[in-house]
Design an enzyme around this catalytic site. Sequence first.
Site, PDB file in Angstrom:
ATOM      1  N   LYS A  38       0.837  -1.211   0.000  1.00 32.08           N
ATOM      2  CA  LYS A  38       0.000   0.000   0.000  1.00 32.08           C
ATOM      3  C   LYS A  38       0.870   1.259   0.000  1.00 32.08           C
ATOM      4  CE  LYS A  38      -0.398  -0.255   5.062  1.00 32.08           C
ATOM      5  NZ  LYS A  38      -1.227  -0.816   6.160  1.00 32.08           N
ATOM      6  N   TYR A 264      12.304  31.838   4.635  1.00 31.29           N
ATOM      7  CA  TYR A 264      11.011  32.494   4.895  1.00 31.29           C
ATOM      8  C   TYR A 264      10.828  32.826   6.372  1.00 31.29           C
ATOM      9  CZ  TYR A 264       9.208  31.270   0.232  1.00 31.29           C
ATOM     10  OH  TYR A 264       8.995  31.166  -1.103  1.00 31.29           O
TER      11      TYR A 264
END
Length: 368
Positions: A38, A264
Amino acid sequence: MPKTKETVLEIDLGALTHNYNYLKSKLQSNTKFLAVVKAFAYGSDAIEIAKHLQTLNVDYLAVAYTKEGVALRDAGITTPILVLHPQPINFETIIGRCLEPSIYSSKILNEFIEVAEAKNQSNYPVHVKFNTGLNRLGFWETDVNHVVSKLNKTNSIIVKSIFSHLAASEDTNEIEFTRQQINRFQTITDQFKSLIHYQPWLHLCNTSGVINYSNAHYDMVRCGIGLYGFGNSATEDKNLKPIASLKSVISQMHQIEPKETVGYNRAYKAKGYEKTATIPLGHADGINRIYGNEKGFVFVNGKKAPIIGNVCMDMIMVNVTNIDCEEGDEVIIFDGKHKASEVAEATGTISYETITSISQRVNRKFIN
Ligand SMILES: *Cc1c(COP(=O)(O)O)cnc(C)c1O
Protein backbone atom coordinates in the site's frame (compact mmCIF):
# COMPACT_ATOMS: atom_id res chain seq x y z
CA MET A 1 27.95 4.02 -6.70
CA PRO A 2 28.18 7.15 -8.90
CA LYS A 3 27.21 10.31 -7.01
CA THR A 4 23.77 11.67 -7.75
CA LYS A 5 23.38 14.89 -9.77
CA GLU A 6 19.80 15.63 -8.70
CA THR A 7 17.22 14.58 -6.13
CA VAL A 8 16.49 10.87 -6.38
CA LEU A 9 14.95 8.09 -4.31
CA GLU A 10 17.17 5.12 -5.01
CA ILE A 11 15.51 1.76 -4.41
CA ASP A 12 17.66 -1.28 -3.81
CA LEU A 13 15.82 -4.38 -4.98
CA GLY A 14 18.63 -6.56 -3.62
CA ALA A 15 17.86 -5.19 -0.16
CA LEU A 16 14.19 -6.05 -0.73
CA THR A 17 15.16 -9.65 -1.52
CA HIS A 18 17.29 -9.74 1.63
CA ASN A 19 14.43 -8.47 3.82
CA TYR A 20 11.94 -10.85 2.24
CA ASN A 21 14.25 -13.81 2.85
CA TYR A 22 14.96 -12.66 6.40
CA LEU A 23 11.27 -12.39 7.26
CA LYS A 24 10.57 -15.73 5.55
CA SER A 25 13.29 -17.31 7.71
CA LYS A 26 11.13 -16.48 10.76
CA LEU A 27 8.24 -18.54 9.38
CA GLN A 28 7.40 -22.21 9.23
CA SER A 29 7.91 -23.44 5.68
CA ASN A 30 4.16 -23.76 5.02
CA THR A 31 3.22 -20.29 6.30
CA LYS A 32 2.21 -18.04 3.42
CA PHE A 33 3.61 -14.56 2.91
CA LEU A 34 1.48 -11.55 2.06
CA ALA A 35 3.46 -8.44 1.13
CA VAL A 36 1.79 -5.14 1.95
CA VAL A 37 2.49 -2.73 -0.93
CA LYS A 38 0.00 0.00 0.00
CA ALA A 39 0.93 3.68 -0.26
CA PHE A 40 3.32 3.16 -3.21
CA ALA A 41 4.98 0.30 -1.32
CA TYR A 42 5.61 2.54 1.67
CA GLY A 43 6.75 5.48 -0.42
CA SER A 44 8.94 3.57 -2.86
CA ASP A 45 7.16 2.25 -5.98
CA ALA A 46 4.34 -0.27 -5.69
CA ILE A 47 4.62 -1.55 -9.25
CA GLU A 48 8.36 -2.27 -9.28
CA ILE A 49 8.22 -3.69 -5.75
CA ALA A 50 5.24 -5.92 -6.60
CA LYS A 51 6.95 -7.11 -9.80
CA HIS A 52 10.07 -7.98 -7.85
CA LEU A 53 8.12 -9.75 -5.10
CA GLN A 54 6.22 -11.66 -7.77
CA THR A 55 9.54 -12.99 -9.10
CA LEU A 56 10.29 -14.12 -5.52
CA ASN A 57 6.98 -16.03 -5.58
CA VAL A 58 5.26 -14.03 -2.87
CA ASP A 59 1.86 -15.63 -2.10
CA TYR A 60 -0.27 -12.51 -1.77
CA LEU A 61 -0.14 -8.74 -2.06
CA ALA A 62 -2.24 -6.20 -0.16
CA VAL A 63 -3.11 -2.59 -0.80
CA ALA A 64 -5.29 -0.23 1.20
CA TYR A 65 -7.49 1.21 -1.53
CA THR A 66 -9.03 -0.22 -4.68
CA LYS A 67 -7.24 2.20 -7.01
CA GLU A 68 -3.91 0.91 -5.72
CA GLY A 69 -4.93 -2.62 -6.71
CA VAL A 70 -6.10 -1.43 -10.14
CA ALA A 71 -2.70 0.20 -10.74
CA LEU A 72 -1.00 -3.14 -10.02
CA ARG A 73 -3.34 -5.03 -12.35
CA ASP A 74 -2.76 -2.37 -15.06
CA ALA A 75 0.97 -3.06 -14.67
CA GLY A 76 0.42 -6.77 -15.30
CA ILE A 77 0.70 -8.05 -11.73
CA THR A 78 -1.12 -11.41 -11.50
CA THR A 79 -0.50 -12.30 -7.82
CA PRO A 80 -3.73 -12.28 -5.74
CA ILE A 81 -4.35 -8.84 -4.23
CA LEU A 82 -6.22 -8.19 -0.98
CA VAL A 83 -7.81 -4.72 -0.79
CA LEU A 84 -7.74 -3.87 2.91
CA HIS A 85 -10.07 -0.89 2.89
CA PRO A 86 -12.56 -0.89 0.03
CA GLN A 87 -15.82 1.06 -0.28
CA PRO A 88 -19.08 -0.17 -1.85
CA ILE A 89 -18.59 2.19 -4.79
CA ASN A 90 -15.49 0.11 -5.70
CA PHE A 91 -17.15 -3.32 -5.76
CA GLU A 92 -17.75 -3.56 -9.51
CA THR A 93 -14.13 -2.59 -10.15
CA ILE A 94 -12.92 -5.05 -7.52
CA ILE A 95 -14.63 -7.93 -9.28
CA GLY A 96 -13.76 -6.61 -12.74
CA ARG A 97 -10.06 -6.47 -11.88
CA CYS A 98 -9.85 -9.69 -9.84
CA LEU A 99 -9.14 -7.91 -6.57
CA GLU A 100 -10.17 -9.46 -3.26
CA PRO A 101 -11.97 -7.27 -0.74
CA SER A 102 -11.65 -7.16 3.00
CA ILE A 103 -15.19 -7.55 4.33
CA TYR A 104 -15.18 -5.54 7.52
CA SER A 105 -18.83 -4.70 8.30
CA SER A 106 -22.38 -5.89 7.66
CA LYS A 107 -22.93 -3.06 5.22
CA ILE A 108 -19.86 -4.13 3.24
CA LEU A 109 -20.86 -7.81 3.40
CA ASN A 110 -24.41 -7.18 2.21
CA GLU A 111 -23.44 -4.81 -0.55
CA PHE A 112 -20.62 -7.03 -1.81
CA ILE A 113 -22.91 -10.05 -1.97
CA GLU A 114 -25.45 -7.96 -3.88
CA VAL A 115 -22.86 -6.92 -6.50
CA ALA A 116 -21.34 -10.43 -6.71
CA GLU A 117 -24.79 -11.94 -7.28
CA ALA A 118 -25.70 -9.30 -9.85
CA LYS A 119 -22.49 -10.18 -11.69
CA ASN A 120 -23.31 -13.92 -11.52
CA GLN A 121 -20.22 -14.73 -9.48
CA SER A 122 -19.75 -18.00 -7.69
CA ASN A 123 -17.19 -18.49 -4.92
CA TYR A 124 -15.68 -15.03 -5.40
CA PRO A 125 -12.81 -14.84 -2.85
CA VAL A 126 -13.20 -12.41 0.05
CA HIS A 127 -11.39 -11.91 3.35
CA VAL A 128 -13.40 -11.38 6.53
CA LYS A 129 -11.89 -8.92 8.97
CA PHE A 130 -12.50 -9.10 12.72
CA ASN A 131 -11.74 -6.43 15.27
CA THR A 132 -9.84 -7.91 18.20
CA GLY A 133 -8.90 -4.68 19.97
CA LEU A 134 -7.54 -2.16 17.50
CA ASN A 135 -11.07 -0.76 17.17
CA ARG A 136 -10.48 0.44 13.65
CA LEU A 137 -12.12 -1.88 11.08
CA GLY A 138 -13.77 -5.25 11.46
CA PHE A 139 -16.67 -7.28 12.74
CA TRP A 140 -17.01 -7.90 16.44
CA GLU A 141 -16.65 -11.25 18.12
CA THR A 142 -20.43 -11.19 18.65
CA ASP A 143 -21.04 -10.96 14.87
CA VAL A 144 -19.76 -14.44 13.99
CA ASN A 145 -23.15 -16.15 13.89
CA HIS A 146 -24.74 -13.42 11.85
CA VAL A 147 -21.84 -13.29 9.36
CA VAL A 148 -21.73 -17.05 8.85
CA SER A 149 -25.49 -17.35 8.44
CA LYS A 150 -25.37 -14.65 5.78
CA LEU A 151 -22.47 -16.46 4.05
CA ASN A 152 -24.24 -19.80 4.18
CA LYS A 153 -27.14 -18.33 2.21
CA THR A 154 -25.12 -17.42 -0.89
CA ASN A 155 -22.81 -19.18 -3.35
CA SER A 156 -21.61 -15.90 -4.78
CA ILE A 157 -18.67 -15.47 -2.40
CA ILE A 158 -16.29 -17.70 -0.49
CA VAL A 159 -14.21 -16.77 2.53
CA LYS A 160 -10.62 -17.23 1.47
CA SER A 161 -9.38 -16.02 4.84
CA ILE A 162 -10.34 -14.61 8.22
CA PHE A 163 -8.01 -12.00 9.65
CA SER A 164 -7.45 -9.38 12.29
CA HIS A 165 -4.78 -6.77 13.02
CA LEU A 166 -2.61 -6.29 16.11
CA ALA A 167 -2.59 -2.89 17.82
CA ALA A 168 0.82 -2.94 19.52
CA SER A 169 2.84 -5.91 18.28
CA GLU A 170 6.09 -3.91 18.46
CA ASP A 171 5.52 -2.76 22.06
CA THR A 172 7.06 -4.95 24.78
CA ASN A 173 4.91 -3.13 27.37
CA GLU A 174 1.79 -4.43 25.65
CA ILE A 175 2.53 -8.15 25.54
CA GLU A 176 -0.50 -8.91 27.75
CA PHE A 177 -2.82 -6.95 25.47
CA THR A 178 -1.40 -8.58 22.35
CA ARG A 179 -1.84 -12.05 23.88
CA GLN A 180 -5.44 -11.11 24.57
CA GLN A 181 -5.87 -10.14 20.92
CA ILE A 182 -4.38 -13.48 19.84
CA ASN A 183 -6.75 -15.36 22.19
CA ARG A 184 -9.73 -13.43 20.95
CA PHE A 185 -8.73 -14.18 17.34
CA GLN A 186 -8.45 -17.86 18.23
CA THR A 187 -11.93 -17.89 19.79
CA ILE A 188 -13.50 -16.05 16.87
CA THR A 189 -11.91 -18.25 14.23
CA ASP A 190 -12.68 -21.50 16.12
CA GLN A 191 -16.33 -20.52 16.23
CA PHE A 192 -16.34 -19.35 12.60
CA LYS A 193 -14.74 -22.56 11.36
CA SER A 194 -17.17 -24.69 13.35
CA LEU A 195 -20.10 -23.04 11.58
CA ILE A 196 -18.86 -23.11 7.99
CA HIS A 197 -18.26 -26.21 5.86
CA TYR A 198 -14.81 -25.24 4.56
CA GLN A 199 -11.52 -24.04 6.07
CA PRO A 200 -10.59 -20.41 5.45
CA TRP A 201 -6.97 -19.39 6.06
CA LEU A 202 -6.21 -17.36 9.16
CA HIS A 203 -3.81 -14.42 9.46
CA LEU A 204 -3.04 -11.92 12.16
CA CYS A 205 0.61 -10.80 12.22
CA ASN A 206 2.21 -7.72 10.71
CA THR A 207 6.02 -7.34 10.67
CA SER A 208 6.45 -6.94 14.43
CA GLY A 209 3.93 -9.72 15.01
CA VAL A 210 6.08 -12.02 12.87
CA ILE A 211 9.15 -11.12 14.91
CA ASN A 212 7.62 -11.11 18.41
CA TYR A 213 4.77 -13.66 18.28
CA SER A 214 6.02 -16.75 16.48
CA ASN A 215 3.11 -18.78 17.92
CA ALA A 216 0.57 -16.58 16.13
CA HIS A 217 1.70 -16.79 12.49
CA TYR A 218 -1.28 -18.99 11.55
CA ASP A 219 -1.59 -19.70 7.79
CA MET A 220 -0.20 -16.42 6.49
CA VAL A 221 1.53 -13.25 7.71
CA ARG A 222 1.19 -9.69 6.37
CA CYS A 223 4.46 -7.78 6.22
CA GLY A 224 4.97 -4.19 5.20
CA ILE A 225 7.61 -2.19 7.04
CA GLY A 226 10.03 -5.12 7.43
CA LEU A 227 10.21 -5.57 3.66
CA TYR A 228 11.27 -1.95 3.37
CA GLY A 229 14.00 -2.37 5.97
CA PHE A 230 12.64 -1.39 9.38
CA GLY A 231 11.84 -3.72 12.26
CA ASN A 232 10.45 -1.29 14.85
CA SER A 233 13.38 -2.04 17.18
CA ALA A 234 17.13 -1.46 17.17
CA THR A 235 17.81 -5.22 17.29
CA GLU A 236 15.62 -6.03 14.32
CA ASP A 237 16.79 -3.00 12.34
CA LYS A 238 20.23 -4.64 12.32
CA ASN A 239 18.86 -7.68 10.48
CA LEU A 240 17.08 -5.65 7.82
CA LYS A 241 18.29 -3.32 5.07
CA PRO A 242 16.47 -0.08 4.22
CA ILE A 243 15.60 -0.36 0.53
CA ALA A 244 15.22 3.38 -0.11
CA SER A 245 17.94 6.05 -0.12
CA LEU A 246 16.93 9.66 -0.53
CA LYS A 247 19.73 11.64 -2.10
CA SER A 248 20.11 15.13 -3.45
CA VAL A 249 22.76 17.66 -4.33
CA ILE A 250 23.97 21.10 -3.28
CA SER A 251 22.49 23.67 -5.70
CA GLN A 252 24.17 26.71 -4.21
CA MET A 253 26.31 27.81 -1.27
CA HIS A 254 25.95 31.07 0.64
CA GLN A 255 28.28 32.91 3.01
CA ILE A 256 26.16 34.46 5.77
CA GLU A 257 27.21 37.34 8.00
CA PRO A 258 26.40 37.48 11.72
CA LYS A 259 22.72 38.29 12.39
CA GLU A 260 21.69 37.72 8.78
CA THR A 261 18.68 35.49 8.43
CA VAL A 262 17.94 32.49 6.23
CA GLY A 263 14.67 31.60 4.53
CA TYR A 264 11.01 32.49 4.89
CA ASN A 265 9.87 34.43 7.92
CA ARG A 266 13.55 34.92 8.73
CA ALA A 267 13.25 31.91 11.00
CA TYR A 268 17.01 31.27 11.21
CA LYS A 269 19.43 33.91 12.42
CA ALA A 270 23.17 33.38 11.91
CA LYS A 271 25.23 33.38 15.09
CA GLY A 272 28.46 34.28 13.33
CA TYR A 273 30.05 33.96 9.89
CA GLU A 274 28.34 30.89 8.55
CA LYS A 275 28.14 28.85 5.35
CA THR A 276 24.86 27.44 4.09
CA ALA A 277 23.92 25.05 1.30
CA THR A 278 20.61 25.08 -0.57
CA ILE A 279 19.20 21.69 -1.58
CA PRO A 280 16.44 20.98 -4.14
CA LEU A 281 14.03 19.14 -1.88
CA GLY A 282 11.15 20.66 0.08
CA HIS A 283 7.86 20.00 1.79
CA ALA A 284 6.24 19.19 -1.57
CA ASP A 285 8.74 16.32 -1.85
CA GLY A 286 7.99 14.98 1.61
CA ILE A 287 10.51 16.90 3.70
CA ASN A 288 7.80 18.06 6.04
CA ARG A 289 7.97 21.48 7.67
CA ILE A 290 8.58 19.76 11.01
CA TYR A 291 12.11 19.01 9.69
CA GLY A 292 12.89 22.73 9.79
CA ASN A 293 14.51 24.81 12.49
CA GLU A 294 17.24 22.26 13.16
CA LYS A 295 14.97 19.33 14.03
CA GLY A 296 15.91 17.52 10.82
CA PHE A 297 19.29 17.13 9.15
CA VAL A 298 21.07 15.81 6.08
CA PHE A 299 24.55 14.38 5.53
CA VAL A 300 27.07 16.21 3.35
CA ASN A 301 30.30 14.35 2.68
CA GLY A 302 29.54 12.13 5.66
CA LYS A 303 28.93 15.01 8.09
CA LYS A 304 25.63 15.97 9.70
CA ALA A 305 24.22 19.30 8.53
CA PRO A 306 21.10 20.63 10.33
CA ILE A 307 18.21 22.01 8.29
CA ILE A 308 17.96 25.68 9.24
CA GLY A 309 14.95 27.97 9.12
CA ASN A 310 11.66 26.96 7.57
CA VAL A 311 11.40 24.18 5.00
CA CYS A 312 10.30 25.70 1.66
CA MET A 313 8.08 23.95 -0.88
CA ASP A 314 10.97 23.08 -3.19
CA MET A 315 14.12 23.50 -1.13
CA ILE A 316 15.83 23.38 2.22
CA MET A 317 18.83 25.25 3.50
CA VAL A 318 21.36 23.50 5.72
CA ASN A 319 24.22 24.73 7.85
CA VAL A 320 27.54 23.52 6.42
CA THR A 321 29.80 25.98 8.24
CA ASN A 322 32.11 23.22 9.45
CA ILE A 323 31.82 20.93 6.46
CA ASP A 324 34.17 20.85 3.52
CA CYS A 325 31.80 20.91 0.54
CA GLU A 326 30.93 22.68 -2.69
CA GLU A 327 28.13 23.18 -5.18
CA GLY A 328 27.29 19.93 -6.92
CA ASP A 329 28.24 17.73 -3.95
CA GLU A 330 25.96 14.85 -3.06
CA VAL A 331 23.65 15.12 -0.05
CA ILE A 332 22.13 12.14 1.80
CA ILE A 333 18.82 12.60 3.58
CA PHE A 334 18.58 8.93 4.52
CA ASP A 335 20.07 5.68 3.28
CA GLY A 336 21.20 2.30 4.60
CA LYS A 337 23.66 3.94 7.00
CA HIS A 338 21.89 7.17 7.96
CA LYS A 339 18.54 5.54 8.51
CA ALA A 340 15.08 7.01 7.97
CA SER A 341 14.21 5.70 11.43
CA GLU A 342 16.75 8.16 12.89
CA VAL A 343 15.28 11.03 10.87
CA ALA A 344 11.86 9.90 12.12
CA GLU A 345 12.95 9.93 15.73
CA ALA A 346 14.53 13.38 15.41
CA THR A 347 11.35 14.78 13.88
CA GLY A 348 8.95 13.17 16.33
CA THR A 349 7.50 10.49 14.08
CA ILE A 350 8.03 6.88 12.96
CA SER A 351 9.82 5.39 9.97
CA TYR A 352 6.44 4.54 8.38
CA GLU A 353 5.58 8.22 8.05
CA THR A 354 9.06 9.39 7.05
CA ILE A 355 9.31 6.99 4.11
CA THR A 356 5.68 7.14 2.91
CA SER A 357 5.91 10.95 2.86
CA ILE A 358 8.35 11.04 -0.07
CA SER A 359 6.13 12.44 -2.78
CA GLN A 360 5.66 11.25 -6.33
CA ARG A 361 7.60 14.29 -7.58
CA VAL A 362 10.87 12.63 -6.54
CA ASN A 363 12.30 10.40 -9.28
CA ARG A 364 12.66 6.75 -8.36
CA LYS A 365 15.72 4.86 -9.53
CA PHE A 366 16.13 1.10 -9.12
CA ILE A 367 19.40 -0.63 -8.41
CA ASN A 368 20.58 -4.25 -7.91
C1 LIG B 1 -0.39 -1.80 6.88
C2 LIG B 1 -0.90 -3.09 7.38
C3 LIG B 1 -0.03 -4.19 7.59
C4 LIG B 1 1.47 -4.08 7.49
O1 LIG B 1 2.00 -3.72 8.76
P1 LIG B 1 3.58 -3.54 8.99
O2 LIG B 1 3.69 -3.10 10.40
O3 LIG B 1 4.02 -2.48 8.03
O4 LIG B 1 4.22 -4.85 8.70
C5 LIG B 1 -0.60 -5.42 7.91
N1 LIG B 1 -1.94 -5.54 8.04
C6 LIG B 1 -2.78 -4.51 7.91
C7 LIG B 1 -4.24 -4.73 8.11
C8 LIG B 1 -2.30 -3.25 7.58
O5 LIG B 1 -3.15 -2.23 7.44
